[in-house]
Design an enzyme around this catalytic site. Structure first.
Site, PDB file in Angstrom:
ATOM      1  N   HIS A  45     -85.448 -63.451 -96.416  1.00 42.26           N
ATOM      2  CA  HIS A  45     -86.524 -62.468 -96.235  1.00 42.26           C
ATOM      3  C   HIS A  45     -87.361 -62.480 -97.510  1.00 42.26           C
ATOM      4  CE1 HIS A  45     -87.679 -58.037 -95.021  1.00 42.26           C
ATOM      5  NE2 HIS A  45     -88.592 -58.540 -95.832  1.00 42.26           N
ATOM      6  N   CYS A  51     -93.991 -59.542 -94.820  1.00 42.08           N
ATOM      7  CA  CYS A  51     -92.921 -60.448 -95.259  1.00 42.08           C
ATOM      8  C   CYS A  51     -92.549 -61.408 -94.130  1.00 42.08           C
ATOM      9  CB  CYS A  51     -91.664 -59.668 -95.632  1.00 42.08           C
ATOM     10  SG  CYS A  51     -91.867 -58.546 -97.017  1.00 42.08           S
ATOM     11  N   THR A  83     -82.197 -58.544 -90.703  1.00 42.99           N
ATOM     12  CA  THR A  83     -83.158 -58.059 -91.686  1.00 42.99           C
ATOM     13  C   THR A  83     -84.164 -57.118 -91.016  1.00 42.99           C
ATOM     14  OG1 THR A  83     -84.423 -58.666 -93.645  1.00 42.99           O
ATOM     15  CG2 THR A  83     -84.941 -59.894 -91.640  1.00 42.99           C
TER      16      THR A  83
END
Lengths: 282, 159
Positions: free
Chosen positions: B45, B28, B22
């Site tokens: 994520h 995040c 990711t």
């Protein structure tokens, strides 16, 4: 420290602003200009024509019917919006390039630009501001200085990041200290040399210092916030990371709170998926 | 083979040729879980702490929020044979821009939400790289369970 003049001179090494675009912009500045005059200039640049059509048809402009020709696009959009679209269409290739200095892969700076544009519009709607014709384009162009500063940041990166890590400076402040100029100022000078409209130049120059114009600039503080949110989400973020200042007074100015920021993120997620066509411009 | 986990997305796998990746972990959070016995792993994520912000969105995409995404990540791994007690849990992300007022700290809120959920469910974090003003890319090898990070301005490291 490097001589600032060397950096400013390097602006001239960018490809010249396309003649077609600057002539079209000149024509659009004249309120008596006709659609035919504009078409007669733009139609000979296929890349710009294609990008204008793609932008007209993107979800961002939300036109109800599909635009097939330059003429239709020009009739449906106002002069100010058209100016914006032409500017975006002609500069996109610079943003799509790989940027080694900031460690951004091909396309990443454009992604960052588009995300900032979309969030600017979301914020503008949320705070009840009327849609400013330069908002989206100024947001797209805010980091143009990174294209110029690329090679200098590459050469002096270790020193710049050391200043960030040690001295509690933001990356922008460290650029200024190490290079004598930062990407916002270089971007504004680039815009000036290409005769960008004054409001767009100002937004580029002050996109990290909106407190200077909080009460009298309708786009810069919004673009500032949009950029900070885009950075926070890590979209098109290079090795300068998130090392920029979050300024509470700008949120306060618009009456926005932490929860608003989260709701903006949710809205953005919805809209970002609809603008994949803009991301693919070249 | 790299399998990309997008923003507000989750992937699980028991295929040893797969590496889950990711990008763009700013505020995040990237969460990986891995059972070394059956070699099953997953990556989430998520963007925001709590689904009460927008329950419609949470129904359509539970991976947007910590409180709806994390349980699904664990359950999806159980379906592939993973066992909770053997899971190795690693966390990265939660950064923020420079802001002394704390208004912009979605990253910190994201991490706090995860800690709260783990505390309630007796989950321990084995390794983490959280906060700061950096951007991270996170990778999980399903063959080995190794988690690596690329951190902006710092380079690569094994978590």
């Amino acid at each position: 420290m490097i001589d600032v003049d060397v950096i400013i001179k390097s602006i001239n090494k960018l490809p010249p602003f396309p003649d077609v675009a600057s002539r079209a912009l000149q024509i659009l500045d004249d309120p008596r200009a006709s659609v035919d005059q504009v078409i007669s200039v733009i139609q000979y640049d296929q890349a710009v024509t294609a990008n204008v059509l793609k932008l007209c048809n993107s979800a961002y402009y939300g036109l109800r019917r599909k635009v097939h020709s330059l003429r239709e696009g020009l009739v449906l959009l106002g002069n100010a919006e058209l100016k914006s679209i032409i500017l975006a269409s002609t500069t996109v290739r610079l943003f799509q390039q790989e940027n080694k200095g900031y460690d951004l892969a091909k396309g990443e700076l454009w992604k960052h630009a588009v995300a900032t544009g979309i969030i600017s519009k979301i914020i503008s709607d949320r705070v009840g501001a009327s849609e400013h014709p330069s908002l989206f384009t100024a947001a797209l162009l805010h980091d143009i200085g990174k294209v110029v500063l690329n090679s200098f940041v590459d050469r002096y990166f270790e020193q710049i990041i050391a200043l960030v890590n040690e001295g509690e400076l933001s990356f922008l402040e460290a650029e200024s200290k190490m290079l004598g100029i930062n990407h916002a100022e270089v971007g504004a000078k680039t815009g000036e040399s290409w005769n960008f409209p004054g409001d767009i130049v100002q937004a580029i120059r002050l996109h990290h210092s909106p407190e200077e114009v909080l009460d009298d600039d309708p786009i810069t503080p919004i673009i500032y916030l949009a950029n900070i949110i885009t950075l926070s989400m890590g979209i098109g973020v290079g090795r300068d990371g998130l090392s920029y200042r979050g300024k509470q007074e700008v949120l306060k100015h618009y009456g926005l709170k932490a929860k608003d920021l989260q709701e903006i993120v949710v809205d953005f997620y919805d809209q970002y998926s609809k603008v994949q066509d803009i991301l693919k411009l070249s | 083979m790299d399998v990309i986990v997008g923003v507000a997305d989750m992937k699980v796998s028991d295929d040893p040729s797969v590496t889950l990746v990711t990008h763009s972990l700013g505020s995040c959070i990237g969460l990986t879980v891995y059972d070394p016995v059956v070699k099953v792993g997953g990556m989430l994520h998520y963007m925001l702490p709590e689904s009460q912000l927008d329950s419609n969105k949470a129904r359509n995409n539970p991976w947007m929020f910590a409180d709806t995404g994390i349980p699904i990540l664990f359950k999806s791994c159980y379906k592939l044979g993973a066992v909770k007690g053997r899971m190795i849990v690693k966390v990265a992300g939660g950064s923020q821009v420079m802001d002394s007022s704390g208004v912009f700290n979605i990253g910190k809120r994201n991490y706090a939400a995860l800690r709260k959920i783990f505390w309630r469910n007796n989950v321990l974090i084995d390794a983490e790289d959280i906060g700061g003003s950096v951007n991270r890319t996170m990778r999980l090898s399903i063959a080995t369970g190794e988690v690596t990070l690329k951190i902006s301005g710092q380079g690569n490291k094994i978590l």
